[in-house]
Write an enzyme that holds these catalytic residues in place. Structure first.
Site, short mmCIF file in Angstrom:
data_model
loop_
_atom_site.label_atom_id
_atom_site.label_comp_id
_atom_site.label_asym_id
_atom_site.label_seq_id
_atom_site.Cartn_x
_atom_site.Cartn_y
_atom_site.Cartn_z
N ASP A 159 4.42 -86.29 -13.75
CA ASP A 159 4.46 -85.59 -15.04
C ASP A 159 3.61 -84.22 -14.91
O ASP A 159 3.67 -83.41 -13.85
CB ASP A 159 4.19 -86.34 -16.26
N TYR A 265 1.06 -77.72 -23.06
CA TYR A 265 2.21 -77.38 -23.07
C TYR A 265 1.98 -75.89 -23.82
O TYR A 265 2.93 -75.02 -23.63
CB TYR A 265 2.71 -78.12 -24.13
N HIS A 320 11.26 -92.28 -17.18
CA HIS A 320 10.22 -91.17 -16.82
C HIS A 320 9.03 -91.74 -16.10
O HIS A 320 8.59 -90.98 -15.18
CB HIS A 320 9.88 -90.27 -18.10
#
Ligand SMILES: *[C@@H]1O[C@H](CO)[C@@H](O)[C@H](O)[C@H]1NC(C)=O
Length: 341
Positions: A159, A265, A320
């Site tokens: 990730d 982010y 994920h």
């Protein structure tokens, strides 16, 4: 042209982000109105004082800290110090502990070091989003390798750790012997893919939401960090115990524990912070748990554009968090890849 597209993309991300945040806040407000005291208690007073035992499991090794140029980094290390270095970079919203299945497997052959990335867990948490720019994150990894007394490593990543690893291999290929990236697209391909794939755009709504200040942190904290019950519940092929859920909640209940992670982010959607991808020859394995609710599997193969020696291993029936959901398959794929060296 590329810049215009990028600026429009950032603008759209912000508009959508505020729209989603308004909706989320309204929902939170309505539910909290019915049980105001419970809501406030469970959201703001959920600091956990006692560390769950599993975080001090001796088979995972010893805790330590590395003082880098501008941050102090917490890590857990196992395996003999003389062995080659395997450095593990976790993703969002996780911490070093997400690598425990790999630590137990690879400590026979490597000095395995799983860090808390800057902003996470027990590592330092700079407060500005600029502190989470790609160059800062990749610089940390270069300094980690040096601080651990090595000149290169096998780099394992998942990730956001993967996004950082892709940046490291572009900037400092000499410090990576072999690279493993789990469920993370190459940043050189992702923004464009995001503009052209409707299915990916829909999966990325949370990235837009994270552009808004304060609200995402509040949502994660709400109802005693119930998000982590859901996240661990979504891992079907291994048993994530209540103690494991508590371990994540212990780390994320600390004041300011969410700001750094979400700032990754925010920094990524800033036009000043562009990844700087280069073509590399470092042997690379991309492991992809499928179906990933956040990322299309097609993204696994796009890394070809930047990696001359790429192996892709798709692991079916995994979410994920592939290194947690299908650890045996991940470990086998990584072992096979590492043995080719
Ligand atoms: C690609 O990397 C592997 C090691 O993972 C190595 O065995 C192989 O020779 C490399 N291939 C090329 C074309 O360099």
């Amino acid at each position: 042209m590329a810049n215009v597209a990028l600026i429009i993309q950032i603008l759209v991300a912000n508009v959508l982000g505020y729209a989603i945040a308004t909706f989320v806040m309204l929902r939170l407000l309505i539910t909290s109105l019915f049980k105001p005291i419970k809501f406030v208690k469970s959201t703001f007073i959920n600091n956990r004082k006692v560390m769950p035992k599993c975080l001090n499991d001796p088979s995972l090794g010893n805790h330590g800290f590395l003082q880098l140029e501008d941050v102090k980094i917490h890590y857990v290390a196992c395996g003999d110090e003389g062995k080659p270095l395997m450095l593990c970079l976790h993703g969002f919203p996780e911490f070093w502990f997400s690598w425990r299945y790999q630590m137990l497997e690879f400590k026979k052959d490597y000095r395995v070091v799983a860090v808390d990335m800057r902003g996470y867990g027990e590592s330092d948490k700079p407060s500005n989003k600029q502190d989470y720019a790609y160059n800062k994150l990749s610089g940390d990894v270069k300094q980690m390798v040096e601080a651990l007394g090595y000149s290169s490593c096998t780099l394992m990543s998942h990730d956001w750790g993967g996004a950082v690893a892709w940046q490291v291999v572009s900037q400092y290929p000499e410090i990576i012997d072999q690279l493993v990236v789990c469920n993370c697209p190459h940043p050189g391909t992702f923004q464009k893919y995001l503009r052209t794939s409707w299915t990916q755009m829909k999966k990325s709504w949370y990235m837009y939401f994270f552009q808004v200040p304060f609200v995402p942190e509040l949502v994660f904290r709400s109802n005693d960090l119930v998000f982590f019950d859901r996240l661990m519940g979504s891992i079907k092929n291994t048993k994530q115990t209540q103690e494991v859920v508590e371990a994540y909640k212990y780390v994320y209940s600390k004041p300011g524990a969410l700001r750094g992670p979400i700032n990754y982010y925010r920094a990524a959607f800033s036009s000043m912070n562009r990844p700087n991808p280069k073509m590399v020859d470092v042997p690379t394995l991309v492991v992809w748990g499928d179906p990933d609710m956040a990322l299309n599997t097609e993204l696994a193969y796009l890394a070809k554009k930047y990696v001359s020696n790429l192996t892709v291993k798709v692991i079916k029936n995994s979410n994920h968090f592939v290194m947690l959901d299908r650890p045996a398959e991940v470990n086998a794929a990584v072992r096979e890849f590492l043995q080719k060296k």
